[in-house]
Write an enzyme that holds these catalytic residues in place. Structure first.
Site, PDB file in Angstrom:
ATOM      1  N   SER A 277       0.996  -1.483   0.311  1.00  0.00           N
ATOM      2  CA  SER A 277      -0.249  -0.112   0.056  1.00  0.00           C
ATOM      3  C   SER A 277       1.013   1.206  -0.143  1.00  0.00           C
ATOM      4  CB  SER A 277      -0.738  -0.182   1.262  1.00  0.00           C
ATOM      5  OG  SER A 277      -0.230  -0.365   2.637  1.00  0.00           O
ATOM      6  N   HIS A 307      -2.174  -8.772   1.744  1.00  0.00           N
ATOM      7  CA  HIS A 307      -1.153  -7.612   2.299  1.00  0.00           C
ATOM      8  C   HIS A 307      -2.652  -7.749   2.899  1.00  0.00           C
ATOM      9  CE1 HIS A 307       0.221  -3.716   3.342  1.00  0.00           C
ATOM     10  NE2 HIS A 307      -0.149  -2.895   2.162  1.00  0.00           N
ATOM     11  N   HIS A 353       6.068 -13.139   6.785  1.00  0.00           N
ATOM     12  CA  HIS A 353       5.950 -11.645   6.569  1.00  0.00           C
ATOM     13  C   HIS A 353       7.204 -11.348   4.965  1.00  0.00           C
ATOM     14  CE1 HIS A 353       6.630  -6.756   7.053  1.00  0.00           C
ATOM     15  NE2 HIS A 353       5.152  -7.311   7.745  1.00  0.00           N
ATOM     16  N   ARG A 362       3.253  -5.367  16.846  1.00  0.00           N
ATOM     17  CA  ARG A 362       1.887  -4.450  16.629  1.00  0.00           C
ATOM     18  C   ARG A 362       1.147  -5.649  17.297  1.00  0.00           C
ATOM     19  NH1 ARG A 362       2.316  -3.510  10.381  1.00  0.00           N
ATOM     20  NH2 ARG A 362       3.018  -5.315   9.983  1.00  0.00           N
ATOM     21  N   ASP A 408      -1.847  -8.901  11.378  1.00  0.00           N
ATOM     22  CA  ASP A 408      -3.485  -8.848  11.219  1.00  0.00           C
ATOM     23  C   ASP A 408      -3.804 -10.502  11.944  1.00  0.00           C
ATOM     24  OD1 ASP A 408      -3.614  -7.430   9.165  1.00  0.00           O
ATOM     25  OD2 ASP A 408      -2.135  -8.809   8.348  1.00  0.00           O
TER      26      ASP A 408
END
Ligand code: NMX
Ligand code: MLT
Length: 471
Positions: A277, A307, A353, A362, A408
């Site tokens: 992105s 993504h 990743h 995160r 995620d």
């Protein structure tokens, strides 16, 4: 990366300006904000000339220094490991994870102003940090919140453009359509048409970016309300900050959900420049496309399942595990389910990743949030079991470079716990957050006059001939 590891040191430095020549490149000019000036624009205006000079010097002193070798594997492997972009707002270390202008996520949680003492960082504070490299005061963050609220009104045609789509259209399609409809207000496009001098490009870009950041929560909230709540819009609450207001406009007024939204928007904002992105936004913007066009393009990349759509895929996958095996699934049953997914030619969403080689920080901060607020939630416990079960299996596959969970893998169960259960909507939340990172860098792209992106491509024939000659 040695500086600012210690937050106590950072705190000590809070009341005086710090120019740190020893900082790594991306954070050399990180400062603790001491100016009482509440205007972000004028802060930026002051910083830009010194950063322009800095870049000029890098070009003249080091322009011919090599940054590495390009191999055929890199060209065929999605340019992994190839350094090819300048991205000032954040830097990703494969083991340590993301640093926003030099600050790790735990450091941001300690030093960025919060809505309440000890609370999660306010995303507006992160925006200030990304743009200026300085940790803002609470007053500065409050002033920025106010400015964003003042820019947040959505023109009616935007709702009409979204309404033209079937309500069954994917939420990301509806969101991106809303962003495209906002484009008609672009100050940059108007200024360019009038012939603005290139040295001034950053000013209308700044206007567009702040308005875009201000408006995306309301557009996103409308998409949610349209699809899942009969189109009943909830107006903004002038007493709330950016993250709190976003939760409010979605229809969630509990204080914990508002805290979650502040954390969520902060941590998803930026992940250096090479992710799909951010890179797409930067690429499109390099053609001098305005921020709305560039960000809409970025959102289309975010909507891919490898993504940003992975957050949707994770919750749907977790729910399919529960449907098939129940919430109290054993680790052995879970192992079988993971193998079943892999054997059917699918990825395990939320793991792996392109750059990270350890558990995503995160993921860790979301896990800490869950341990604090929802330790007994069955889906959180399932996510915890996956942390034990999945990495050894992915390692056993032998080809996965990073078997650990990414951002995620965790976000869906937190949202689900507070009642935001519609997984198909989750990538829109990611998109709202990413506006902050992509737009911050875009302002710097214009201020620094970064070049049109145009790498060289080659054919298989070219590669074969070149490699035979060099063998
Ligand atoms: N499950 C199954 N296989 C995997 C996984 C996974 N979670 N991760 C990597 N692999 C496979 C990958 O498909 C590739 O297989 P092949 O050679 O047959 O094409 C092989 O392992 C090597 O891939 P890597 O070099 O480890 O990973 P790469 O950099 O190509 O891709 C991801 C990174 C993130 C796309 C990949 O790990 C993945 O597909 N993960 C699941 C989807 C996901 O969670 N995406 C979200 C990423 C974070 N975000 O928000 O953007
Ligand atoms: C992101 O936040 O953009 C993802 O983790 C993907 C990436 O960094 O490549």
């Amino acid at each position: 990366m040695v500086f600012f590891r210690s937050v106590s040191l950072l705190t000590k430095l809070r009341n005086r300006a710090v120019q740190q020549p020893s900082l790594t490149n991306s954070v050399r000019w990180l400062q603790i904000q001491t100016s009482s000036d509440l205007d972000l624009h004028s802060q930026l205006k002051e910083l830009i000339p010194e950063q322009q000079e800095r870049l000029k010097k890098i070009k003249s002193d080091y322009g011919k220094v090599q940054l590495g070798n390009i191999t055929v594997d890199m060209v065929l492997g999605g340019m992994r490991g190839m350094t090819g972009l300048l991205w000032e707002t954040s830097l990703l270390d494969p083991d340590e994870g993301i640093r926003f202008r030099g600050l790790s996520i735990p450091e941001c949680q300690k030093v960025l102003p919060a809505a309440k003492p000890g609370g999660e960082p306010l995303p507006e504070g992160l925006l200030w940090l990304l743009l200026t490299g300085k940790v803002p005061t609470k007053e500065q963050v409050d002033s920025l919140s106010k400015e964003l609220r003042s820019r947040a009104t959505i023109p009616d045609h935007v709702y009409k453009a979204i309404d033209a789509l079937p309500v069954t259209a994917h939420p990301m399609t509806q969101f991106t359509t809303g962003v495209m409809a906002l484009q008609v207000q672009s100050e940059f496009s108007k200024a360019y048409e009038k012939g603005i001098h290139k040295s001034k490009y950053w000013e209308p870009t700044y206007e567009d970016c702040l308005s875009l950041i201000a408006q995306v929560p309301a557009v996103a909230a409308y998409v949610y309300r349209r699809i899942y709540k009969n189109g009943e819009r909830i107006p903004m609450d002038d007493s709330l900050d950016y993250g709190g207001n976003f939760a409010h406009m979605l229809g969630f007024d509990g204080p914990e959900m508002q805290e979650l939204m502040r954390l969520y928007v902060t941590i998803h904002s930026d992940h250096e420049g090479g992710n799909v992105s951010a890179h797409t936004g930067h690429l499109v913007a390099s053609a001098l496309s305005d921020p709305y066009l560039s960000f809409a393009a970025a959102l289309n990349g975010l909507a891919g399942p490898l993504h940003g759509l992975a957050n949707q895929e994770v919750l749907l996958w977790i729910k399919s595990v529960v449907d098939e095996c129940g919430e109290n699934i054993t680790k052995d049953q879970l192992k079988d389910y993971v193998w079943k997914t892999l054997n059917s030619g699918k990825v395990v969403p939320g793991f792996g990743h392109g750059v990270l080689r350890k558990t995503d920080p995160r993921y860790i901060c979301q896990r800490e949030f869950a341990l604090k607020h929802l330790p007994d939630d069955p889906l959180f416990q399932l996510v915890s079991k996956l942390y034990d079960v999945v990495p050894p299996i992915l390692t056993e596959l032998g080809k996965v470079k990073n078997p650990w969970p990414n951002v995620d893998a965790h976000s869906g169960v937190l949202l689900n716990y507070y009642g935001l259960t519609e997984a198909r909507y989750y990538t829109v939340l990611f998109g709202v957050s990413r506006a902050i990172g992509i737009c911050s860098q875009l302002i710097w792209d214009r201020a620094l006059g970064l070049a049109l992106e145009r790498p060289k491509s080659v054919t298989m024939e070219w590669l074969e001939n070149h490699c035979k000659k060099s063998a």
